[in-house]
Design a protein around this motif. Structure first.
Motif, PDB file in Angstrom:
ATOM      1  N   GLU A   1      41.445  59.814  -3.544  1.00 36.39           N
ATOM      2  CA  GLU A   1      42.171  58.922  -4.843  1.00 36.39           C
ATOM      3  C   GLU A   1      41.017  58.131  -5.257  1.00 36.39           C
ATOM      4  O   GLU A   1      41.062  57.781  -6.507  1.00 36.39           O
TER       5      GLU A   1
ATOM      6  N   LYS B   1      43.233  61.514   1.790  1.00 41.67           N
ATOM      7  CA  LYS B   1      43.951  61.128   0.711  1.00 41.67           C
ATOM      8  C   LYS B   1      43.479  59.883   0.139  1.00 41.67           C
ATOM      9  O   LYS B   1      42.879  59.912  -1.185  1.00 41.67           O
ATOM     10  N   GLN B   2      43.165  58.884   0.670  1.00 39.92           N
ATOM     11  CA  GLN B   2      42.516  57.820   0.144  1.00 39.92           C
ATOM     12  C   GLN B   2      40.909  57.786  -0.439  1.00 39.92           C
ATOM     13  O   GLN B   2      40.637  57.618  -1.439  1.00 39.92           O
TER      14      GLN B   2
END
Length: 404
Positions: A123, A119-120
């Protein structure tokens, strides 16, 4: 460092992420062809970031980063995980090692650590290469690989670091995911071309001890030589004599930001002027945002709070530009009560909202990805962020006369 060395800050940063004992250290050793990282069957062997600079065929200068396992436990484990998450900010390409239950459809109810890392990374728009390591001892490899591909629309590479299989496939995948602008950044950009005369005015003071040049000077000279420019150098006190000795005015004068005013007052009208810090602002960061943000200096008051961020972690010097000279200029302009905080190295606050302005150094020790992550943080929190050279040019009233 020799003029032909590639500084780590200019290398492609490739980070390996995975759980403890997932084989990250073995894989980085296989990728580099050396015993770069300590390998052990004991989970948690890698307790800090391990880096190895390499030249990889077809890719060029790389820096492989072996991170601590992101499933670590306990108080020390949390500190190690924090270091792993910080490594994301420096990462150009990520290699994520999957475990048997990492992407299993049966485990959707339980959030796996791989999901948070992914997810990071997404992003921050960091390309990710999924890897199934240890295929020499795994079972049902095709089934697991199919699950991963179904969930993330990417087929993982099948690798055995122990047997050195799949290593060439990783290299090819890295080539395919190279950032579009990798290797295209230039310190001097379009400011100079072949046969242009360039004068470097370099104060040799306490920050540049006898017998040494600081890194931005070395890198700039190296690039100018590659561009086949005619390079002349002098110290600030010899600027007048140097200009008189030249047959024609320099196309460009590059100096240290702290002597901007002195050099500006002596430069020929035909010569363009800039500084190492300003050039590196564009090379490592977002020069346009820095210039735009410099206007925030006008709205500072004695009740304002300014953050000065240094990339280097060095002992404070008596005439340090970030700790002494720049604060002196700011307080002379704004007032002695202006609050100025100074951080160095990777100690950059997550929360920037207490500040009216952030002023960053040229960041010669950081890679571009890391600097841009700091700029993004400032943008997201609506905090203006500028650079040493840009700020000093603004404070001297000559920013509109500086090239970038």
């Amino acid at each position: 460092m020799s003029l032909t060395d590639t500084p780590n800050a200019n290398r492609l940063h490739i980070a390996l992420f995975g759980r403890r004992n997932s084989g990250k250290s073995s894989l980085i050793n296989a990728l580099t062809g050396q015993d770069t990282a300590i390998v052990s069957n004991t989970p948690g062997t890698t307790t800090d970031l391990v880096s190895k600079a390499m030249e990889v065929h077809g890719i060029g200068a790389c820096l492989f980063m072996d991170t601590p396992g992101f499933d670590d436990e306990g108080e020390l484990g949390e500190m190690r995980i924090a270091r792993t998450l910080k490594a994301i900010e420096k990462t150009d390409i990520a290699l994520l090692l999957c475990e048997d239950d990492s992407f299993s459809c049966e485990n959707k109810k339980t959030e796996q650590p791989e999901h948070e890392i992914l997810k990071q990374l997404k992003e921050k728009n960091i390309p990710v290469i999924l890897i199934l390591n240890k295929i020499d001892i795994r079972k049902n490899i095709d089934t697991l690989a199919a699950r991963i591909e179904l969930q993330y629309n990417q087929r993982p590479l099948l690798v055995s670091a122990k047997e050195r299989t799949g290593i060439e496939e990783i290299r090819q995948a890295i080539l395919e995911k190279l950032p579009s602008d990798f290797g295209q950044q230039s310190i001097t950009g379009a400011l100079v071309a072949e046969n242009d005369l360039v004068l470097l005015v370099m104060p040799q003071d306490i920050q540049a001890p006898k017998g040494r040049l600081i890194l931005p000077q070395v890198q700039t000279i190296r690039e100018l030589l590659d561009k086949k420019c005619l390079v002349m150098t002098c110290t600030t006190d010899k600027l007048s004599e140097t200009l008189q000795a030249l047959a024609r005015p320099p196309k460009l004068i590059i100096t240290d930001s702290q002597v901007f005013r002195t050099v500006y007052e002596q430069k020929p009208e035909a010569s363009k002027l800039t500084s190492f810090s300003v050039l590196f602002a564009g090379y490592k960061g977002d020069i346009h945002y820095y210039v735009e943000s410099a206007a925030a200096i006008e709205s500072l008051t004695e009740s304002s709070r300014v953050l000065i961020a240094e990339a280097c972690t060095h002992a404070p010097l008596s005439e340090d530009i970030g700790r002494v000279k720049l604060p002196r200029l700011l307080r002379k302009r704004i007032g002695e009560k202006l609050q100025i905080d100074i951080v160095s190295g990777t100690d950059f606050p997550q929360d920037l909202t207490p500040y009216s302005l952030v002023i960053h150094c040229g960041a010669c020790m950081f890679n571009r990805k890391y600097v841009l992550s700091r700029i993004d943080r400032a943008r997201e929190q609506h905090i203006p962020m500028t650079n040493y050279g840009v700020a000093i040019a603004y404070l001297n009233g000559i920013l509109n006369q500086i090239e970038y």
